[in-house]
Design a protein around this motif. Structure first.
Motif, short mmCIF file in Angstrom:
data_model
loop_
_atom_site.label_atom_id
_atom_site.label_comp_id
_atom_site.label_asym_id
_atom_site.label_seq_id
_atom_site.Cartn_x
_atom_site.Cartn_y
_atom_site.Cartn_z
N TYR A 1 0.79 -1.23 0.00
CA TYR A 1 0.00 0.00 0.00
C TYR A 1 0.83 1.28 0.00
O TYR A 1 0.52 2.22 -0.75
N PRO A 2 1.88 1.41 0.82
CA PRO A 2 2.62 2.68 0.81
C PRO A 2 3.24 3.02 -0.55
O PRO A 2 3.26 4.19 -0.94
N THR A 3 3.75 2.00 -1.25
CA THR A 3 4.37 2.30 -2.54
C THR A 3 3.32 2.72 -3.57
O THR A 3 3.56 3.64 -4.36
N VAL A 4 2.16 2.07 -3.57
CA VAL A 4 1.13 2.44 -4.54
C VAL A 4 0.53 3.80 -4.19
O VAL A 4 0.26 4.62 -5.08
N GLN A 5 0.35 4.07 -2.90
CA GLN A 5 -0.13 5.39 -2.51
C GLN A 5 0.86 6.48 -2.93
O GLN A 5 0.47 7.56 -3.37
N TYR A 6 2.16 6.19 -2.81
CA TYR A 6 3.17 7.15 -3.26
C TYR A 6 3.03 7.38 -4.77
O TYR A 6 3.13 8.52 -5.25
N SER B 1 -8.13 10.29 2.09
CA SER B 1 -7.76 10.91 0.81
C SER B 1 -6.41 10.44 0.29
O SER B 1 -6.17 10.46 -0.93
N ASN B 2 -5.51 9.96 1.18
CA ASN B 2 -4.18 9.55 0.70
C ASN B 2 -4.20 8.22 -0.05
O ASN B 2 -3.16 7.75 -0.48
N ARG B 3 -5.36 7.64 -0.24
CA ARG B 3 -5.46 6.41 -1.02
C ARG B 3 -5.85 6.68 -2.47
O ARG B 3 -6.03 5.73 -3.25
N TYR B 4 -6.01 7.95 -2.86
CA TYR B 4 -6.55 8.27 -4.18
C TYR B 4 -5.54 9.07 -5.00
O TYR B 4 -4.72 9.81 -4.46
N PRO C 1 -15.65 11.48 -8.42
CA PRO C 1 -16.97 10.83 -8.46
C PRO C 1 -16.89 9.32 -8.63
O PRO C 1 -17.81 8.59 -8.25
N ASP C 2 -15.81 8.82 -9.21
CA ASP C 2 -15.63 7.38 -9.41
C ASP C 2 -14.72 6.80 -8.33
O ASP C 2 -13.88 5.95 -8.59
N PHE C 3 -14.90 7.25 -7.08
CA PHE C 3 -13.96 6.88 -6.00
C PHE C 3 -13.89 5.39 -5.75
O PHE C 3 -12.87 4.87 -5.32
N GLU C 4 -14.96 4.66 -6.05
CA GLU C 4 -14.94 3.23 -5.73
C GLU C 4 -14.00 2.45 -6.64
O GLU C 4 -13.65 1.31 -6.33
N ASN C 5 -13.59 3.04 -7.74
CA ASN C 5 -12.62 2.39 -8.63
C ASN C 5 -11.24 3.06 -8.58
O ASN C 5 -10.37 2.75 -9.39
N ARG C 6 -11.02 3.95 -7.58
CA ARG C 6 -9.78 4.72 -7.53
C ARG C 6 -8.98 4.47 -6.26
O ARG C 6 -7.95 5.10 -6.04
N ASN C 7 -9.42 3.58 -5.41
CA ASN C 7 -8.76 3.33 -4.13
C ASN C 7 -7.49 2.50 -4.34
O ASN C 7 -7.55 1.40 -4.90
N ALA C 8 -6.36 3.01 -3.90
CA ALA C 8 -5.08 2.32 -4.09
C ALA C 8 -5.10 0.93 -3.46
O ALA C 8 -4.53 -0.02 -4.01
N TRP C 9 -5.71 0.81 -2.30
CA TRP C 9 -5.72 -0.49 -1.62
C TRP C 9 -6.52 -1.51 -2.42
O TRP C 9 -6.07 -2.64 -2.64
N PHE C 10 -7.72 -1.13 -2.87
CA PHE C 10 -8.53 -2.06 -3.66
C PHE C 10 -7.81 -2.40 -4.97
O PHE C 10 -7.74 -3.57 -5.36
N ASN C 11 -7.28 -1.40 -5.64
CA ASN C 11 -6.67 -1.63 -6.94
C ASN C 11 -5.40 -2.46 -6.86
O ASN C 11 -4.98 -3.08 -7.84
N THR C 12 -4.77 -2.50 -5.68
CA THR C 12 -3.57 -3.32 -5.51
C THR C 12 -3.91 -4.79 -5.32
O THR C 12 -3.32 -5.66 -5.95
N GLN C 13 -4.88 -5.07 -4.46
CA GLN C 13 -5.15 -6.47 -4.10
C GLN C 13 -6.06 -7.20 -5.10
O GLN C 13 -6.17 -8.42 -5.03
N ASN C 14 -6.71 -6.47 -6.00
CA ASN C 14 -7.69 -7.13 -6.87
C ASN C 14 -7.30 -7.13 -8.34
O ASN C 14 -8.13 -7.42 -9.20
N ARG C 15 -6.03 -6.84 -8.62
CA ARG C 15 -5.57 -6.92 -10.00
C ARG C 15 -5.71 -8.34 -10.54
O ARG C 15 -5.50 -9.31 -9.83
#
Length: 664
Positions: free
Chosen positions: A170-175, A360-363, A370-384
């Protein structure tokens, strides 16, 4: 049945390091026949405590004899074999053929940056946990390869430093998303809080009304300072003081009861002696196995077609994934990396919790949009790499679709509290009664037969339950394991359990139900402290039994030093931005285009198979992005019927990335 999960597997360990002997001990605990090569070289960190714990009662053999053959060889870079003695070879390596230790891996892989004391000093932690997690990942890949009946011989290598970085992504993707250097403070939204007679961990990341109900007259004013999670991070020290005042005059039991009543996640930090009493040492099972068989279905008809010898280990395995947040999605991410077809199942009204509006630091650019549910770094990392379907499985028609899909699946997995899937009529018995022969894996926070079964649980609570917080800090000042290490630990064990369930189904001819208690998984990575033949004295923070080590500051930069005898070695404690370009993580990161976020670097797998790195998975799916695709390919439903299901709101086809069509 878990004690003989891999009873048909034979293995030999040909070099002795914390990672290799743990892998051997875990295999023994799951029923495999494990031997040790008499010529096995020993790393400096593989002391007698480790060897006696994991390889007790293991036969020693001479692998140089021409006739010697096993299914799996467990080794590392210090023992390159000149001849093949196993169908699959697992090598648990440090990069550049250098013998590092856990302290160095934690610093070079970034983990030490995420666990630190309140004075800002990074903390290495305890034991050899990252080496053990590499061993679990390696066994999952190797046993998956062996499961393929037509599987060809393979060399599987796990890079131990890259394992650390991939495990805590998570920290690297958030960066990458917004340039923030994120670390995990010991305060907020997870609080180590003293009570009158001990310590508890309180998680304050959910809805504020529940926390206010818990605090009652202690609720801070104005409440607007704490109502959203960003505000709680900003005012975390103040909120931590409030929790201390609220809990300080109460017993631990009173605090736990109040948490249950308010539906706030609170757990007692168990003492090591309490954990050992609950899970006593077993020389036949040197590693505590955190999962158990809880049910068995009817007759399973194996497919007539066998897997090709080409492809990834789990190619052809289908998984229906009901898991959310971190532990479960990490488990299925591992299986996706190994080739499984993972279909993420979400409800139109209650998608994955990480799709909700978060800090906010996850986006990207700190903007949820408006499309926040598809922009979360944590979700986008674990569900690729997964496909996503959106089905109202509380409705009769939606639930029938799930039953139909389960008949095409090999595994159904969820990580809810005990009883939730039963109330939804999605328990193992429900699937089996409708003709499915899938294995069913449940990942509750706590065991369904234990006193904490109904308690809310997250990674911080697993630190408490397992006594890990005391081992990371001290009995006087417990510390949490940075980014809630209990979540990926549970996920790693769950991935292994799912592969093991395939072995059990094939051998017995019946589908099985497994339960993995996530809190117990943390117990399983501390055997040298809790279950060793000669238990190691409890460490404190950065201390280690094998060397003098500490973290110093040079020009404001934390530098780790480790001294054995007269030799002193220094390592940088890498932060997220440095991990992207560090020599030790070369090849781990690659660019992925996430339609709602743009193109960013993401960490991939720490594994290579046959010298080839596992391909970086494609972008995480939008909610419902593959509903029509999966229902058409798995169930052969025609487009007109899909439109009808959408019209009556049984399925959801609408919540996709901007510009991505899911029609027809």
């Amino acid at each position: 049945m878990t004690h003989n999960m891999f009873s048909e597997v034979t293995a030999v360990v040909t070099s002795l390091s914390p990672a290799t002997v743990y892998a051997a001990g875990l295999l023994r605990s799951l029923g495999a026949r494990v031997e040790q090569c008499v010529h096995a070289p020993r790393s400096r960190d593989a002391d007698d405590t480790l060897i006696q714990t994991y390889l007790e009662q293991v036969d020693q053999v001479d692998t140089k004899k021409d006739e010697y053959r096993v299914d799996l060889e467990i080794s590392n870079q210090n023992n390159p074999c000149s001849s093949r003695i196993a169908q699959t070879r697992l090598s648990l390596d440090d990069p550049a053929a250098t013998e590092y230790n856990e302290f160095a891996r934690s610093c070079l892989g970034g983990a030490a940056t995420y666990t630190y004391r309140n004075d800002g000093t990074p903390v290495y932690g305890f034991g050899d946990r990252y080496a053990y997690l590499a061993a679990i990942y390696g066994l999952t890949a190797s046993l998956g390869q062996l499961y393929r009946q037509a599987g060809k011989p393979a060399d599987i290598r796990i890079d131990l430093i890259q394992m650390v970085t991939a495990l805590l992504p998570y920290p690297t993707v958030q960066y990458e998303y917004n340039g923030t250097e994120t670390t995990s403070a010991q305060s907020g939204p997870r609080y180590v809080t003293p009570t009158r007679d001990g310590f508890v961990v309180i998680y304050a990341g959910f809805d504020w009304p529940s926390i206010a109900r818990l605090l009652g007259d202690f609720t801070p004013q104005p409440e607007s300072k704490f109502e959203n999670i960003d505000a709680r991070f900003e005012n975390s020290i103040e909120l931590g003081t409030v929790f201390e005042h609220w809990a300080g005059g109460k017993s631990t039991t009173e605090v736990l009861d109040a948490g249950r009543e308010a539906n706030v996640a609170i757990a007692q930090i168990a003492k090591p002696s309490e954990v050992v009493e609950r899970y006593p040492r077993n020389s036949e099972k040197p590693v505590h196995v955190p999962f158990r068989v809880v049910g068995e279905g009817g007759v399973w008809e194996p497919p007539t077609e066998t897997n090709s010898s080409d492809g990834l280990p789990l190619e052809g395995v289908r998984i229906l994934d009901f898991t959310q947040v971190w532990s479960g999605p990490y488990a299925t991410r591992i299986l996706t990396e190994l080739g499984a077809d993972v279909v993420k199942v979400e409800s139109p009204s209650r998608p994955d919790w990480l799709r909700k509006l978060g800090p906010s630091n996850r986006y990207p650019d700190l903007e949820p949009g408006p499309d926040f549910e598809n922009r979360n770094a944590w979700f986008n990392t674990q569900n690729r790499g997964k496909r996503a379907i959106s089905i109202d499985f509380k409705s009769v028609n939606g639930r029938q679709l799930i039953y139909d899909l389960s008949r095409s699946a090999d595994i159904v997995v969820s990580n809810t509290r005990p009883g939730v899937m039963e109330r939804l009529s999605l328990a193992s018995s429900d699937f089996w009664q409708t003709g499915a022969s899938c294995n069913v894996i449940q990942m509750p926070g706590f065991a369904s037969n234990g006193p904490e079964a109904a308690d809310m649980a997250l990674g911080a609570q697993y630190d408490a339950f397992s006594s890990a917080a005391f081992f990371t800090g001290s009995l006087e000042a417990p510390l949490l394991t940075g980014f809630a290490l209990g979540d990926p630990v549970a996920g790693a064990f769950s991935a292994l359990a799912m592969v093991g369930s395939l072995y059990l189904r094939r051998r017995s001819g019946r589908p099985i139900a497994l339960e993995l208690a996530q809190a117990e998984a943390m117990v399983s990575i501390m055997p040298e402290f809790l279950h060793a033949k000669l238990p190691v004295e409890r460490p404190k923070g950065n201390e280690d039994r094998r060397a003098e080590q500490e973290i110093k500051y040079e020009d404001g930069v934390p530098i780790a030093t480790r001294t054995i005898g007269e030799d002193t070695v220094s390592y940088p404690t890498r932060n997220p931005s440095e991990l992207m370009t560090a020599e030790e993580t070369r090849g781990l990161f690659d660019w992925v285009d996430q339609p709602s976020c743009g193109t960013h670097r993401y960490p991939g797998s720490p594994a290579t198979i046959g010298g080839e790195r596992l391909e970086l998975l494609k972008a995480a799916p939008a909610r419902g992005e593959h509903t029509c695709e999966v229902l058409s390919s798995w169930l052969d439903i025609d487009p007109q019927d899909l439109d009808v299901l959408a019209d009556i709101e049984v399925i959801n086809q609408a919540r996709t990335h901007e510009g991505v069509s899911n029609e027809g």
